[in-house]
Design an enzyme around this catalytic site. Structure first.
Site, short mmCIF file in Angstrom:
data_model
loop_
_atom_site.label_atom_id
_atom_site.label_comp_id
_atom_site.label_asym_id
_atom_site.label_seq_id
_atom_site.Cartn_x
_atom_site.Cartn_y
_atom_site.Cartn_z
N HIS A 28 -21.01 -18.04 64.50
CA HIS A 28 -20.26 -18.51 63.32
C HIS A 28 -20.77 -19.88 62.88
CE1 HIS A 28 -17.01 -15.92 65.29
NE2 HIS A 28 -17.12 -15.38 64.09
N GLN B 282 -21.56 -4.13 57.55
CA GLN B 282 -20.60 -4.95 56.79
C GLN B 282 -21.31 -5.72 55.67
OE1 GLN B 282 -17.27 -7.35 58.49
NE2 GLN B 282 -18.71 -9.02 58.37
#
Ligand code: AMP
Length: 285
Positions: free
Chosen positions: A37, A155
């Protein structure tokens, strides 16, 4: 770093940023943050953005209620990590902020079947929920740039499809997958692995690597079969291991059929479901 829990508060702040002509970079997450992240935050910073990270565990993308219940939640730790890494804004809304009663947030576009294969086959409805939340968050944050990871290959392919179809005014930038020293892709779910399965989970990357090393030499079927064997030998329970055309996400039968070829897998390590993928080298001829 600013923290906002409401759309109103966030909007007031971001309007000022826009008025100053600054670029907004957005990193949507579900929290339990790790270096993967953070690499997206760093990328957004490198693109001269004011960085907005959202932490929102989106109920509509969980087809399995147990998975939703067990998803790690650690807002305070996440917040500290973001602050340390130059994140400018953390948006951590409650469900009612994202989905206010009466607001139709469904995304109704033709996904050309990209939502039905691989993850879509094993997590029915997952991508509908994922696109719903990404579209809603894009509408709230209105970023110039959107940063997502290659780790969730299908995704990001579907988000790219949505941006294209709906002509959304945002540019998607995809960051490479960050891995642990044994190759296991970093994931919020890894912290749920016990010591035994943590070691065994390293086989996912070994299976992907095997396929990369044997692409164009062995048949696709042979590669997929051997990769499944590597997973099973390590007590992992694969749901699929597929070599697909990275553009339309359809399974390939032979190497000549695709230009951009990606190997994708999902498997269970005990009670934890993990996914990973590897872009296979393009054919040189
Ligand atoms: P998540 O919190 O799992 O929904 O992930 C939020 C974003 O971080 C998504 O765009 C992911 O693809 C990305 N991401 C997750 N794991 C990694 C990783 N290991 N390396 C790079 N990006 C990642």
């Amino acid at each position: 770093m600013k923290l906002f829990k409401t759309v109103k508060g966030l909007n007031l702040y971001l309007n000022k940023i826009r008025q100053r002509g600054q670029k907004i970079g957005f990193v949507p997450t579900m929290g339990a943050l790790h270096e993967g992240h953070i690499s997206l935050v760093t990328m957004a910073k490198a693109n001269n953005c004011i960085v907005v990270v959202s932490i929102f565990i989106n109920p509509s993308q969980f087809n399995n209620q147990e998975d939703l219940k067990k998803y790690p939640r650690m807002l305070e730790l996440d917040s500290k990590l973001l602050k340390k890494n130059q994140c400018d804004v953390l948006f951590a809304p409650e469900v009612e902020e994202v989905y206010p009663p009466g607001l139709n947030t469904a995304v109704e576009i033709n996904l050309e079947g990209k939502d039905l294969v691989m993850e879509g086959e094993f997590r029915p409805g997952h991508f509908k929920g994922m696109l719903e939340v990404v579209n809603r968050l894009l509408d709230i944050v209105k970023p110039h740039l959107l940063f997502m990871g290659q780790k969730d290959f299908q995704q990001q392919a579907l988000v790219a499809h949505m941006i294209h179809r709906m002509k959304l005014p945002v540019k998607l930038i995809v960051g490479e997958t960050l891995r642990e020293p044994d190759g296991l892709a970093m994931s919020s779910r890894n912290m749920r692995l016990d010591a035994n399965f943590r070691i065994k989970a390293g086989a996912i990357f070994r299976a992907l690597k095997y396929v990369q090393q044997h692409s164009f030499q062995k048949s696709i079927l042979e590669c997929e079969k051997k990769a499944m064997e590597i997973l099973i030998q390590n007590d992992l329970r694969p749901e699929y291991f597929k070599i697909v055309d990275g553009m339309n996400l359809r399974p390939l039968k032979n190497w000549d059929m695709g230009e951009y070829i990606v190997a994708c897998t999902a498997c269970w390590a005990g009670e934890v479901r993990l996914i990973d993928n590897l872009v296979l080298t393009k054919r040189l001829d």
